[in-house]
Design a protein around this motif. Sequence first.
Motif, PDB file in Angstrom:
ATOM      1  N   ARG A 140     -22.244 -21.461  -0.267  1.00 18.65           N
ATOM      2  CA  ARG A 140     -20.863 -21.384   0.227  1.00 18.65           C
ATOM      3  C   ARG A 140     -19.948 -21.659  -0.955  1.00 18.65           C
ATOM      4  O   ARG A 140     -20.137 -22.638  -1.672  1.00 18.65           O
ATOM      5  CB  ARG A 140     -20.635 -22.407   1.327  1.00 18.65           C
ATOM      6  CG  ARG A 140     -21.311 -22.041   2.612  1.00 18.65           C
ATOM      7  CD  ARG A 140     -20.975 -23.030   3.721  1.00 18.65           C
ATOM      8  NE  ARG A 140     -21.642 -22.644   4.943  1.00 18.65           N
ATOM      9  CZ  ARG A 140     -22.793 -23.148   5.351  1.00 18.65           C
ATOM     10  NH1 ARG A 140     -23.405 -24.070   4.639  1.00 18.65           N
ATOM     11  NH2 ARG A 140     -23.341 -22.734   6.477  1.00 18.65           N
ATOM     12  N   PHE A 141     -18.971 -20.783  -1.133  1.00 21.08           N
ATOM     13  CA  PHE A 141     -18.026 -20.912  -2.234  1.00 21.08           C
ATOM     14  C   PHE A 141     -16.605 -20.864  -1.690  1.00 21.08           C
ATOM     15  O   PHE A 141     -16.337 -20.190  -0.692  1.00 21.08           O
ATOM     16  CB  PHE A 141     -18.204 -19.762  -3.237  1.00 21.08           C
ATOM     17  CG  PHE A 141     -19.533 -19.755  -3.931  1.00 21.08           C
ATOM     18  CD1 PHE A 141     -19.794 -20.651  -4.957  1.00 21.08           C
ATOM     19  CD2 PHE A 141     -20.518 -18.867  -3.560  1.00 21.08           C
ATOM     20  CE1 PHE A 141     -21.013 -20.655  -5.602  1.00 21.08           C
ATOM     21  CE2 PHE A 141     -21.747 -18.858  -4.196  1.00 21.08           C
ATOM     22  CZ  PHE A 141     -21.994 -19.755  -5.221  1.00 21.08           C
ATOM     23  N   PRO A 142     -15.674 -21.541  -2.372  1.00 20.24           N
ATOM     24  CA  PRO A 142     -14.265 -21.428  -1.974  1.00 20.24           C
ATOM     25  C   PRO A 142     -13.800 -19.975  -2.102  1.00 20.24           C
ATOM     26  O   PRO A 142     -14.287 -19.238  -2.963  1.00 20.24           O
ATOM     27  CB  PRO A 142     -13.529 -22.309  -2.979  1.00 20.24           C
ATOM     28  CG  PRO A 142     -14.560 -23.083  -3.708  1.00 20.24           C
ATOM     29  CD  PRO A 142     -15.861 -22.392  -3.539  1.00 20.24           C
ATOM     30  N   ALA A 143     -12.891 -19.595  -1.240  1.00 19.86           N
ATOM     31  CA  ALA A 143     -12.339 -18.235  -1.288  1.00 19.86           C
ATOM     32  C   ALA A 143     -11.348 -18.154  -2.443  1.00 19.86           C
ATOM     33  O   ALA A 143     -10.132 -18.146  -2.253  1.00 19.86           O
ATOM     34  CB  ALA A 143     -11.687 -17.887   0.038  1.00 19.86           C
ATOM     35  N   HIS A 144     -11.885 -18.096  -3.639  1.00 18.35           N
ATOM     36  CA  HIS A 144     -11.093 -18.094  -4.859  1.00 18.35           C
ATOM     37  C   HIS A 144     -11.722 -17.098  -5.838  1.00 18.35           C
ATOM     38  O   HIS A 144     -12.949 -16.985  -5.889  1.00 18.35           O
ATOM     39  CB  HIS A 144     -11.089 -19.504  -5.461  1.00 18.35           C
ATOM     40  CG  HIS A 144     -10.180 -19.640  -6.631  1.00 18.35           C
ATOM     41  ND1 HIS A 144     -10.580 -19.324  -7.918  1.00 18.35           N
ATOM     42  CD2 HIS A 144      -8.888 -20.029  -6.714  1.00 18.35           C
ATOM     43  CE1 HIS A 144      -9.574 -19.522  -8.734  1.00 18.35           C
ATOM     44  NE2 HIS A 144      -8.535 -19.949  -8.029  1.00 18.35           N
ATOM     45  N   PRO A 145     -10.918 -16.389  -6.626  1.00 18.95           N
ATOM     46  CA  PRO A 145     -11.490 -15.420  -7.567  1.00 18.95           C
ATOM     47  C   PRO A 145     -12.560 -16.002  -8.502  1.00 18.95           C
ATOM     48  O   PRO A 145     -13.512 -15.309  -8.871  1.00 18.95           O
ATOM     49  CB  PRO A 145     -10.272 -14.928  -8.354  1.00 18.95           C
ATOM     50  CG  PRO A 145      -9.134 -15.078  -7.402  1.00 18.95           C
ATOM     51  CD  PRO A 145      -9.442 -16.338  -6.618  1.00 18.95           C
ATOM     52  N   ALA A 146     -12.455 -17.271  -8.872  1.00 17.30           N
ATOM     53  CA  ALA A 146     -13.461 -17.881  -9.751  1.00 17.30           C
ATOM     54  C   ALA A 146     -14.829 -17.944  -9.084  1.00 17.30           C
ATOM     55  O   ALA A 146     -15.860 -18.038  -9.764  1.00 17.30           O
ATOM     56  CB  ALA A 146     -13.016 -19.277 -10.177  1.00 17.30           C
ATOM     57  N   SER A 147     -14.864 -17.862  -7.766  1.00 16.39           N
ATOM     58  CA  SER A 147     -16.135 -17.916  -7.051  1.00 16.39           C
ATOM     59  C   SER A 147     -16.970 -16.654  -7.235  1.00 16.39           C
ATOM     60  O   SER A 147     -18.178 -16.681  -7.009  1.00 16.39           O
ATOM     61  CB  SER A 147     -15.887 -18.156  -5.561  1.00 16.39           C
ATOM     62  OG  SER A 147     -15.350 -19.449  -5.368  1.00 16.39           O
TER      63      SER A 147
ATOM     64  N   LEU B  26     -23.633  -5.747  -6.757  1.00 18.89           N
ATOM     65  CA  LEU B  26     -23.404  -5.875  -5.312  1.00 18.89           C
ATOM     66  C   LEU B  26     -22.722  -7.194  -4.980  1.00 18.89           C
ATOM     67  O   LEU B  26     -21.773  -7.231  -4.195  1.00 18.89           O
ATOM     68  CB  LEU B  26     -24.727  -5.796  -4.549  1.00 18.89           C
ATOM     69  CG  LEU B  26     -25.316  -4.434  -4.276  1.00 18.89           C
ATOM     70  CD1 LEU B  26     -26.636  -4.578  -3.511  1.00 18.89           C
ATOM     71  CD2 LEU B  26     -24.364  -3.550  -3.509  1.00 18.89           C
ATOM     72  N   THR B  27     -23.218  -8.268  -5.581  1.00 15.74           N
ATOM     73  CA  THR B  27     -22.635  -9.586  -5.332  1.00 15.74           C
ATOM     74  C   THR B  27     -21.164  -9.608  -5.741  1.00 15.74           C
ATOM     75  O   THR B  27     -20.306 -10.057  -4.980  1.00 15.74           O
ATOM     76  CB  THR B  27     -23.419 -10.672  -6.091  1.00 15.74           C
ATOM     77  OG1 THR B  27     -24.789 -10.638  -5.689  1.00 15.74           O
ATOM     78  CG2 THR B  27     -22.846 -12.055  -5.829  1.00 15.74           C
ATOM     79  N   SER B  28     -20.873  -9.108  -6.937  1.00 10.13           N
ATOM     80  CA  SER B  28     -19.482  -9.087  -7.414  1.00 10.13           C
ATOM     81  C   SER B  28     -18.571  -8.323  -6.468  1.00 10.13           C
ATOM     82  O   SER B  28     -17.484  -8.794  -6.113  1.00 10.13           O
ATOM     83  CB  SER B  28     -19.408  -8.458  -8.806  1.00 10.13           C
ATOM     84  OG  SER B  28     -19.978  -9.295  -9.756  1.00 10.13           O
ATOM     85  N   GLU B  29     -19.002  -7.151  -6.071  1.00 10.11           N
ATOM     86  CA  GLU B  29     -18.150  -6.308  -5.214  1.00 10.11           C
ATOM     87  C   GLU B  29     -17.948  -6.934  -3.839  1.00 10.11           C
ATOM     88  O   GLU B  29     -16.826  -6.975  -3.329  1.00 10.11           O
ATOM     89  CB  GLU B  29     -18.743  -4.905  -5.089  1.00 10.11           C
ATOM     90  CG  GLU B  29     -18.783  -4.133  -6.391  1.00 10.11           C
ATOM     91  CD  GLU B  29     -17.421  -3.977  -7.057  1.00 10.11           C
ATOM     92  OE1 GLU B  29     -16.382  -3.968  -6.358  1.00 10.11           O
ATOM     93  OE2 GLU B  29     -17.391  -3.860  -8.293  1.00 10.11           O
TER      94      GLU B  29
END
Length: 137
Positions: free
Chosen positions: A12-19, A46-49
């Motif tokens: 789980r990651f914060p909804a932030h571009p750095a994630s 795939l992960t990035s997109e």
Amino acid sequence: MPEIPDVPSLWRFPAHPASVKRARDAVAEHLPHRLRPQLHAEMSLLTSELVTNAVRHGAAADDVVELVLWPADGHYWLAVSDPSPARPVLRTQPPPLDAESGRGLLLVDALAAAWAVVPRPHRGKSVVAGLTLADGG
């Protein structure tokens, strides 16, 4: 006695571009070393997109984006979930050459053996995509 399947990996990651980078690194680190290098590159893309789409279009700043990675049926599957019920739309035509976005799902569609948008039971959706393993398992 049946063989116990691999336990899916969950982040789980914060909804932030750095994630996006953190998610990409986590997935790449978790893929087995025996897999061909191309699978690492394709899964990274795939992960990035998918994470970028979830952060930009599916989550507010205080939300989280969830990733699940697991092998099954000769594929490696990635599910990226966000709290929005809005379904991503696959464009029928590529965006203009000078457009800075709009190619994500086109890339997912081109890379994945299969992909789908699956509603979550309580809130949001998951975009699930699978890459075929070279050795079928």
